[in-house]
Design a protein around this motif. Structure first.
Motif, mmCIF file in Angstrom:
data_model
loop_
_atom_site.group_PDB
_atom_site.id
_atom_site.type_symbol
_atom_site.label_atom_id
_atom_site.label_comp_id
_atom_site.label_asym_id
_atom_site.label_seq_id
_atom_site.Cartn_x
_atom_site.Cartn_y
_atom_site.Cartn_z
ATOM 1 N N ILE A 168 5.368 3.068 7.208
ATOM 2 C CA ILE A 168 5.689 4.432 7.637
ATOM 3 C C ILE A 168 6.350 5.214 6.509
ATOM 4 O O ILE A 168 6.015 6.382 6.254
ATOM 5 N N ILE A 169 7.283 4.573 5.809
ATOM 6 C CA ILE A 169 7.962 5.233 4.692
ATOM 7 C C ILE A 169 6.961 5.623 3.612
ATOM 8 O O ILE A 169 7.016 6.720 3.045
ATOM 9 N N SER A 195 4.516 9.343 0.216
ATOM 10 C CA SER A 195 3.368 9.512 -0.694
ATOM 11 C C SER A 195 2.376 10.547 -0.200
ATOM 12 O O SER A 195 1.444 10.912 -0.929
ATOM 13 N N ASN A 196 2.538 10.990 1.065
ATOM 14 C CA ASN A 196 1.635 11.993 1.640
ATOM 15 C C ASN A 196 0.190 11.512 1.577
ATOM 16 O O ASN A 196 -0.707 12.193 1.075
ATOM 17 N N THR A 197 -0.042 10.296 2.094
ATOM 18 C CA THR A 197 -1.349 9.658 2.000
ATOM 19 C C THR A 197 -2.465 10.506 2.605
ATOM 20 O O THR A 197 -3.573 10.589 2.058
ATOM 21 N N LEU A 198 -2.218 11.139 3.725
ATOM 22 C CA LEU A 198 -3.272 11.890 4.405
ATOM 23 C C LEU A 198 -3.756 13.078 3.593
ATOM 24 O O LEU A 198 -4.844 13.599 3.840
ATOM 25 N N ALA A 199 -2.975 13.508 2.614
ATOM 26 C CA ALA A 199 -3.386 14.654 1.806
ATOM 27 C C ALA A 199 -4.559 14.332 0.891
ATOM 28 O O ALA A 199 -5.176 15.230 0.326
ATOM 29 N N GLY A 230 -5.568 7.605 -4.631
ATOM 30 C CA GLY A 230 -4.414 7.473 -5.510
ATOM 31 C C GLY A 230 -3.088 7.289 -4.823
ATOM 32 O O GLY A 230 -2.195 6.631 -5.356
ATOM 33 N N ASN A 231 -2.915 7.873 -3.629
ATOM 34 C CA ASN A 231 -1.622 7.726 -2.947
ATOM 35 C C ASN A 231 -1.697 6.800 -1.741
ATOM 36 O O ASN A 231 -0.857 6.849 -0.859
ATOM 37 N N TYR A 232 -2.710 5.927 -1.699
ATOM 38 C CA TYR A 232 -2.799 4.922 -0.639
ATOM 39 C C TYR A 232 -1.768 3.820 -0.877
ATOM 40 O O TYR A 232 -1.307 3.612 -1.998
#
Length: 527
Positions: A290-291, A296-300, A122-124
């Motif tokens: 990077i932004i 979005s905290n993609t790694l979470a 979802g945050n990719y």
């Protein structure tokens, strides 16, 4: 009615620029491969495909981010058509090679009402999904999913065709072309025919590396390589906005290419306006990537189970499994439950091993610097990254994650040995013909075995006869027509590869063919 004479047809064909013809043929063939894989794989039979499908449909409807909490691995909520939300229920056969795909309940094209769905993607970064999700705005049900797959394959084929084209543009092009034949494994084509951004980062990383090498190889005549300069910029921009680790793969591809050429040639690039424009594009795209990662905290979104394994133990274990992951570079299909036939893995081990040993043995030393960097990265990156996350989400590394390094590494090997003589004796021609024929057979065997796995299941006893009887599951158009078509297209690709190696055009003018590295002699490279 008069038909054009053969001479007239030849004249028209000769009017097509050779590079345009090569790119077009490569794109068409690669698109056929990815489309066939799109049809041959049951819906949601690729790892995490349901999550990526939901994400693509959401992004196509303007939902770049969903709603979620703040805990690690929590899936985001989005609103998509019900048939998209139902894709999570299709992979009833996952991890069970004896369960056929007919257990899947299927999708109803009439289920288009807005429904809440969850996705671990979802945050990719939304770039890939924005393109792939478009068919879901026009079609519905299973046709929409197949169309999304095909669009993904066409997108990947564009960058893969640009990679193959670059391999054919070097003055000493035969070994790079051989490397392309080795690097495009069944796993690469399988991933390209799925809804998963992993494939896009593989092909864009390869396009960045080999096109940048071609530009550096011809730095004193860049006017003839504008297309390749643009490919570098566009591929890098897309790669930087694909997945969480894509910026790392981009950095490795660029640095590895720069290491293979003298510094004075690298410095000449800054005098070209198009190069500067593409560099600016890369910088802007990387900044956006990077932004997005930070905001979005993609790694979470990474899923997994916390582990009590120490980082040191995880590092050692992952390093110990280095060659276990290698099967995924060739053929580790489905939900990592269907490995390609053992003979196929053995054959590709010979091809890859021979290419790598040749590259590490070449002189002068600069020719192999990029290859060495990439092989070291391939060994070190998996254990380092796994050690960092093992306590929080356990063991998550998969071999396919490293393909954006493996493909450039194989291309680097082909470039390292490009100044070595390519054998053209009758024996060498027969040997090459057999090698290409075996590779065609290996590709087709992986394709047919995947259809067998989903059609009748894989058991201890051979059951190929059941495939010709009444398979429990059939792909669109039927498994046999798809397999025969795949074999024909693969054979055509093999014939074109053979003709390029032994009946190809003479080296293009103004490309160095005798001295390694532009305007340099081996002695100047400090062996």
């Amino acid at each position: 009615m008069k038909f054009p004479k053969r001479k007239a047809l030849r004249t028209r064909r000769e009017r097509i620029p050779p590079l345009v013809l090569r790119f077009s043929v490569s794109f068409i063939i690669l698109s056929l491969f990815t489309t066939l894989w799109s049809l041959a794989s049951p819906l949601m039979s690729i790892p995490d495909e349901a999550a990526h499908t939901v994400k693509a449909a959401a992004v196509a409807r303007g939902q770049f981010l969903g709603t979620s909490g703040q805990t690690q691995g929590e899936q985001l909520k989005v609103i998509v058509p019900k048939y998209i939300a139902d894709t999570h229920a299709l992979s009833c056969y996952a991890f069970k090679v004896n369960i056929t795909a007919d257990c899947s309940p299927g999708l109803s094209a009439s289920d288009r009402q807005p429904t809440e769905a969850r996705t671990s993607a979802g945050n990719y970064n939304p770039l890939y999904y924005l393109v792939v999700g478009l068919p879901s705005r026009v079609l519905s049900g299973e046709p929409a999913i197949y169309a999304m797959r095909i669009v993904s394959g066409l997108l990947c084929s564009l960058f893969l065709a640009a990679t193959v084209l670059a391999a054919t543009q070097f003055g000493n092009r035969k070994w790079p072309v051989v490397a392309a034949g080795v690097a495009i494994t069944p796993m690469v084509l399988f991933l390209c025919g799925a809804i998963n951004p992993n494939a896009l980062e593989v092909v864009t990383a390869s396009a960045v590396f080999i096109n940048l090498c071609l530009v550096l190889d011809n730095v004193r005549d860049l006017s003839r390589f504008r297309f390749n300069i643009i490919v570098v910029g566009v591929s890098a921009a897309v790669l930087a906005n694909t997945r969480a680790l894509s910026l790392l793969w981009l950095a490795l591809a660029v640095v590895a290419a720069l290491l293979m050429f003298p510094l004075r040639d690298v410095l000449l690039l800054v005098k070209n306006r198009l190069v500067l424009a593409m560099t600016a594009l890369m910088a802007v795209a990387a900044s956006f990537g990077i932004i997005w990662l930070q905001t979005s905290n993609t790694l979470a979104s990474l899923l997994g189970v916390p582990s009590k394994i120490t980082p040191e133990q995880a590092f050692g274990t992952t390093l110990d499994r280095t060659f276990d992951y290698a099967a995924a570079y060739v053929a580790h299909l489905g939900w990592l439950d269907t490995t390609g036939p053992a003979a196929v893995l053995a054959w590709w081990s010979c091809l890859i091993g021979g290419l790598m040993v040749s590259a590490i043995s070449v002189r002068p030393w600069r020719l192999r610097l990029g290859f060495v960097l990439l092989i070291v990265a391939a060994l070190v990156i998996p254990p380092v990254l796994q050690a960092q996350v093992v306590a929080e989400i356990g063991y998550i590394w998969q071999g396919r994650y490293l393909l954006p390094v493996i493909l450039p590494m194989l291309f680097a090997a082909g470039l390292a040995i490009r100044f070595r003589d390519f054998p053209t004796s009758p024996f060498a021609k027969r040997l090459t013909a057999w090698a290409i024929g075996l590779t065609v057979a290996a590709h087709t065997a992986v394709f047919a075995n995947a259809l067998r796995r989903y059609g009748v299941g894989i058991f201890a006893e051979a059951n190929w006869g059941d495939m010709f009887g009444a398979p429990k599951w059939q792909p669109p158009l039927g498994w046999l027509p798809l397999t025969l078509t795949y074999l024909v297209v693969m054979a055509l690709a093999g014939i074109l590869l053979y003709r390029h190696l032994f009946n190809g055009l003479a080296p293009e003018p103004n490309l160095q063919t005798d001295e390694p590295l532009a305007h340099s002699t081996p002695g100047s490279l400090h062996e």
